[in-house]
Design an enzyme around this catalytic site. Structure first.
Site, PDB file in Angstrom:
ATOM      1  N   CYS A  67       0.842  -1.201   0.000  1.00  0.00           N
ATOM      2  CA  CYS A  67       0.000   0.000   0.000  1.00  0.00           C
ATOM      3  C   CYS A  67       0.876   1.249   0.000  1.00  0.00           C
ATOM      4  O   CYS A  67       2.020   1.224   0.437  1.00  0.00           O
ATOM      5  CB  CYS A  67      -0.889  -0.023   1.237  1.00  0.00           C
ATOM      6  SG  CYS A  67      -1.897   1.448   1.452  1.00  0.00           S
ATOM      7  N   SER A  69       0.713   3.826   1.842  1.00  0.00           N
ATOM      8  CA  SER A  69       1.024   4.395   3.156  1.00  0.00           C
ATOM      9  C   SER A  69       2.390   3.940   3.667  1.00  0.00           C
ATOM     10  O   SER A  69       3.066   4.677   4.393  1.00  0.00           O
ATOM     11  CB  SER A  69      -0.056   4.027   4.166  1.00  0.00           C
ATOM     12  OG  SER A  69      -1.308   4.398   3.672  1.00  0.00           O
ATOM     13  N   HIS A  72       4.808   6.222   2.379  1.00  0.00           N
ATOM     14  CA  HIS A  72       4.828   7.459   3.172  1.00  0.00           C
ATOM     15  C   HIS A  72       5.718   7.293   4.405  1.00  0.00           C
ATOM     16  O   HIS A  72       6.436   8.205   4.796  1.00  0.00           O
ATOM     17  CB  HIS A  72       3.415   7.843   3.633  1.00  0.00           C
ATOM     18  CG  HIS A  72       2.563   8.444   2.557  1.00  0.00           C
ATOM     19  ND1 HIS A  72       2.739   9.732   2.114  1.00  0.00           N
ATOM     20  CD2 HIS A  72       1.541   7.947   1.839  1.00  0.00           C
ATOM     21  CE1 HIS A  72       1.847   9.998   1.166  1.00  0.00           C
ATOM     22  NE2 HIS A  72       1.112   8.922   0.985  1.00  0.00           N
ATOM     23  N   HIS A  89       0.692  -3.195   6.351  1.00  0.00           N
ATOM     24  CA  HIS A  89      -0.518  -3.050   7.157  1.00  0.00           C
ATOM     25  C   HIS A  89      -1.737  -3.542   6.393  1.00  0.00           C
ATOM     26  O   HIS A  89      -2.846  -3.113   6.656  1.00  0.00           O
ATOM     27  CB  HIS A  89      -0.686  -1.579   7.554  1.00  0.00           C
ATOM     28  CG  HIS A  89      -0.886  -0.699   6.365  1.00  0.00           C
ATOM     29  ND1 HIS A  89       0.144  -0.285   5.573  1.00  0.00           N
ATOM     30  CD2 HIS A  89      -2.017  -0.221   5.799  1.00  0.00           C
ATOM     31  CE1 HIS A  89      -0.335   0.434   4.577  1.00  0.00           C
ATOM     32  NE2 HIS A  89      -1.650   0.482   4.682  1.00  0.00           N
ATOM     33  N   CYS A 195      -7.073  -2.771   4.071  1.00  0.00           N
ATOM     34  CA  CYS A 195      -6.804  -1.330   3.963  1.00  0.00           C
ATOM     35  C   CYS A 195      -7.411  -0.746   2.696  1.00  0.00           C
ATOM     36  O   CYS A 195      -8.441  -0.107   2.732  1.00  0.00           O
ATOM     37  CB  CYS A 195      -5.298  -1.043   4.015  1.00  0.00           C
ATOM     38  SG  CYS A 195      -4.934   0.701   3.753  1.00  0.00           S
TER      39      CYS A 195
HETATM   40 ZN   LIG Z   1      -2.922   1.083   3.308  1.00  0.00          ZN
END
Ligand SMILES: [Zn+2]
Ligand SMILES: [Zn+2]
Length: 398
Positions: A67, A69, A72, A89, A195
């Site tokens: 993902c 994130s 990030h 995650h 997610c």
């Molecule tokens: Zn995610």
């Protein structure tokens, strides 16, 4: 070649449990992709895992999604409270062992790991907003509830991205982070619902409250945006405008239900008056990789009277600049709302989404562009940055 590599790989990842001495803590030796320094790549390390303590669960993961994130976190836009951190995650697997006091799952249960925990007791959970569970405050702390870590790399305690750390074939997480699911859904598909799928789908369904006949603009067709498109489709939108500079992503959007595609918000803005008899979009969903003040302004210009703009993308934590058409916001009663996990309730929506998948409404098979062996996680992110995948995935069960 790839198959041979992956067989060797499984052999290396096999759970090793040594004979326990009286009073000794049992542990699992496995591997994990670890971040030691912001801006550097994920590094594969040997992971030593303690047995689950009170209210904790040991999960054998089948797969993890790659993902945005985690990217990030890697570049430091979304810093953890300390490093080393185990990434990942978006996972699903089988409960291998439960610690004392665990009541909602038992050994052998299939579970999705929810990127936001849902304790069920805090005010947000009680109020029907599990996505805002108070335990979510600890997502970047990444430790167990007692403030310690079960994960050890090179002799150091490791933190867990979103309290999960799915970039590893095994992990120990809080009971509040696991959601029991039906056994007949392939776990690599189920992982996606932890997610990106839920975030995207719910951004349309709950965040914007899309109704039958709506016109919906989706800005950014990555792993989340593609699901915002299918959320809008399932909710009955008549027109779904997918906006993304990547031609590959625009083509993907059509698979999930986009009726029109544009390379930029400016192009969509030009087409919308004709498409909607001047009414413009009912909602605009921001699901770009990194939200900027500019994209918020663009989204606000795409919606008409009573239009809703939903901000689901993350921005750098220090970014607080936005230019928005204030007069229009007032005069046309436009709304701008932030949205975490699509305002979904993981314990309610994750099993429901898997029912929609089994029923054929929710597309999950089409989401994964490419599957990578564990050691190629960095390649998966390289491909994501280059728009060569909508969603990359690592499978541990192959
Ligand atoms: Zn995610
Ligand atoms: Zn809660």
């Amino acid at each position: 070649m790839a198959e041979t590599a992956s067989l060797e790989h499984v052999a290396r990842l096999t759970l090793v449990q040594h004979d326990l001495l009286e009073g000794e803590e049992p542990n699992v030796k496995t591997q994990a992709a670890v971040l030691w320094e912001y801006g550097k790549d994920w590094q594969t390390e040997e992971l030593e895992l303690d047995d689950p303590k009170s209210g904790e669960v040991l999960v054998r993961l089948a797969a993890t999604g790659l993902c945005h994130s985690d990217e990030h976190v890697r570049i430091g836009d979304l810093p953890m409270e300390g490093l080393p951190t185990i990434g990942g995650h978006e996972g699903a697997g089988v409960v291998e062992r439960v610690g004392p006091d665990v009541t909602s799952v038992r050994e052998g249960d299939h579970v999705v790991l929810s990127f936001v925990p849902a304790c069920g007791r805090c005010l947000s959970c009680a109020n029907g907003h599990q996505n805002l569970c108070d335990e979510g405050a600890e997502l970047t702390v990444g430790l167990q509830r007692d403030g310690s870590s079960r994960h050890h790399v090179r002799g150091q305690d490791a933190r867990l991205m979103c309290l999960l750390g799915t970039f590893a074939p095994y992990t120990v997480v809080r009971e509040s982070s696991v959601v029991k699911i039906r056994d007949d859904v392939p776990l690599d598909k189920a992982a996606l619902v932890g997610c990106g799928v839920t975030t995207g789908w719910a951004t349309a369904v709950y965040g914007a409250g899309v109704s039958p006949g709506d016109t919906v603009a989706v800005l950014g067709i990555g792993g989340v945006g593609a699901n915002a498109v299918q959320g809008a489709r399932i909710a009955g939108a008549s027109r779904i405008l997918a906006i993304d500079p990547s031609e590959f992503n625009r083509e993907q959007a059509k698979v999930f239900g986009a009726t029109h595609t544009f390379a930029s918000a400016a192009e969509a803005l030009e087409a919308l008056p004709d498409l909607t008899w001047g009414r413009m979009a009912d909602s605009a969903l921001i699901t770009v990789g990194v939200a900027t003040g500019e994209v918020i302004g663009e989204a606000l210009s795409l919606v008409g009277k009573l239009g809703t703009v939903v901000l689901t993308s993350l921005s750098p934590v220090t970014d607080n600049q936005v230019v928005l058409p204030m007069f229009e916001v007032t005069a046309f009663q436009k709304r701008l709302v932030g949205c975490l996990f699509g305002d979904a309730n993981p314990r309610y929506d994750i099993p429901r989404l898997l029912d929609l998948y089994v029923g054929g409404d929710l597309l999950l098979d089409e989401l994964v562009t490419r599957t990578y062996p564990f050691e190629d996680i960095n390649q998966g992110y390289e491909d994501m940055r280059a728009h060569r995948n909508v969603r990359g995935m690592v499978r541990f069960d192959q």
